[in-house]
Scaffold this active site. Sequence first.
Site, PDB file in Angstrom:
ATOM      1  CE  LYS A  90      -3.932  -0.007   2.289  1.00 57.72           C
ATOM      2  NZ  LYS A  90      -4.986  -0.334   3.757  1.00 57.72           N
TER       3      LYS A  90
HETATM    4  C1  E4P Z   1      -8.233  -0.059   3.647  1.00 55.57           C
HETATM    5  O1  E4P Z   1      -7.492  -0.571   2.973  1.00 55.57           O
HETATM    6  C2  E4P Z   1      -7.901   0.811   4.888  1.00 55.57           C
HETATM    7  O2  E4P Z   1      -7.013   0.198   5.707  1.00 55.57           O
HETATM    8  C3  E4P Z   1      -9.298   1.282   5.753  1.00 55.57           C
HETATM    9  O3  E4P Z   1     -10.384   0.902   5.153  1.00 55.57           O
HETATM   10  C4  E4P Z   1      -8.982   2.607   6.358  1.00 55.57           C
HETATM   11  O4  E4P Z   1      -9.895   3.049   7.004  1.00 55.57           O
HETATM   12  P1  E4P Z   1     -10.578   2.539   8.456  1.00 55.57           P
HETATM   13  O5  E4P Z   1      -9.302   2.191   9.188  1.00 55.57           O
HETATM   14  O6  E4P Z   1     -10.759   4.067   8.902  1.00 55.57           O
HETATM   15  O7  E4P Z   1     -11.633   1.682   8.259  1.00 55.57           O
END
Ligand code: E4P
Length: 222
Positions: A90
């Site tokens: 990522k």
């Molecule tokens: C997605 O890949 C993210 O890790 C995630 O959805 C981020 O958002 P959140 O932690 O606020 O749910």
Amino acid sequence: MRMKFFLDSANLEEIKYAIKKWKIDGITTNPRHLMVAGMTVEDFAREVKELVEGTHITVSLEVNPHLEDPKEIVDQATSLASLSNNFVIKIPATESGFEALAELSSKGVKVNITLVFNLVQALQAARLGAYYISPFVGWREERGELNTDFINQIVKAVKGYGYSSQIIVAAVRSAKHFVEAALAGADIVTAGFQVYKRAFDNPYTRMGLQIFSDAWNSIYGR
Ligand code: E4P
């Protein structure tokens, strides 16, 4: 292609549960999930690798968010990606992130472009060969923005131009976001453990079970 269900978590017990009981298709995580789980990305990578190796389950691991130099992003991403074929790295949807993406895709490293909040970011990610693109619907909605057009536009544009990137509808908070993702034709939804638990548990299903159990009792005299 059918919509896949990913779990957004760094909690190894949740991940084991979701793999075993829900046949989850993939895992996504981020530094906040790692903090909650009390693990470094390296610790998590080591542990999760054992759970997914030899399966089709991909695990998206995020690079250090402090990194601004594309070369440093490429170095960390390459090192994490080398740990397992299941890993997708990522990288944020920033100018440096996109520069790193171009380099990483040319080297065959799978990248998940994260923190996507507009169509231009999604298209740039697709142009440069992102494996996954993650628009964050929950964060937008928490700030009063509607998501239906947002997801529709990204899916329509990315697929319409024939890019191979898969769209992960991310930061999913409710069953409604699954509906929006599926109707837009998104490839994947990633949601937290409790979001799945709530979505699988419908009060009408429980009410129906009570009605049918009562009927069963009348028939069998229990
Ligand atoms: C997605 O890949 C993210 O890790 C995630 O959805 C981020 O958002 P959140 O932690 O606020 O749910």
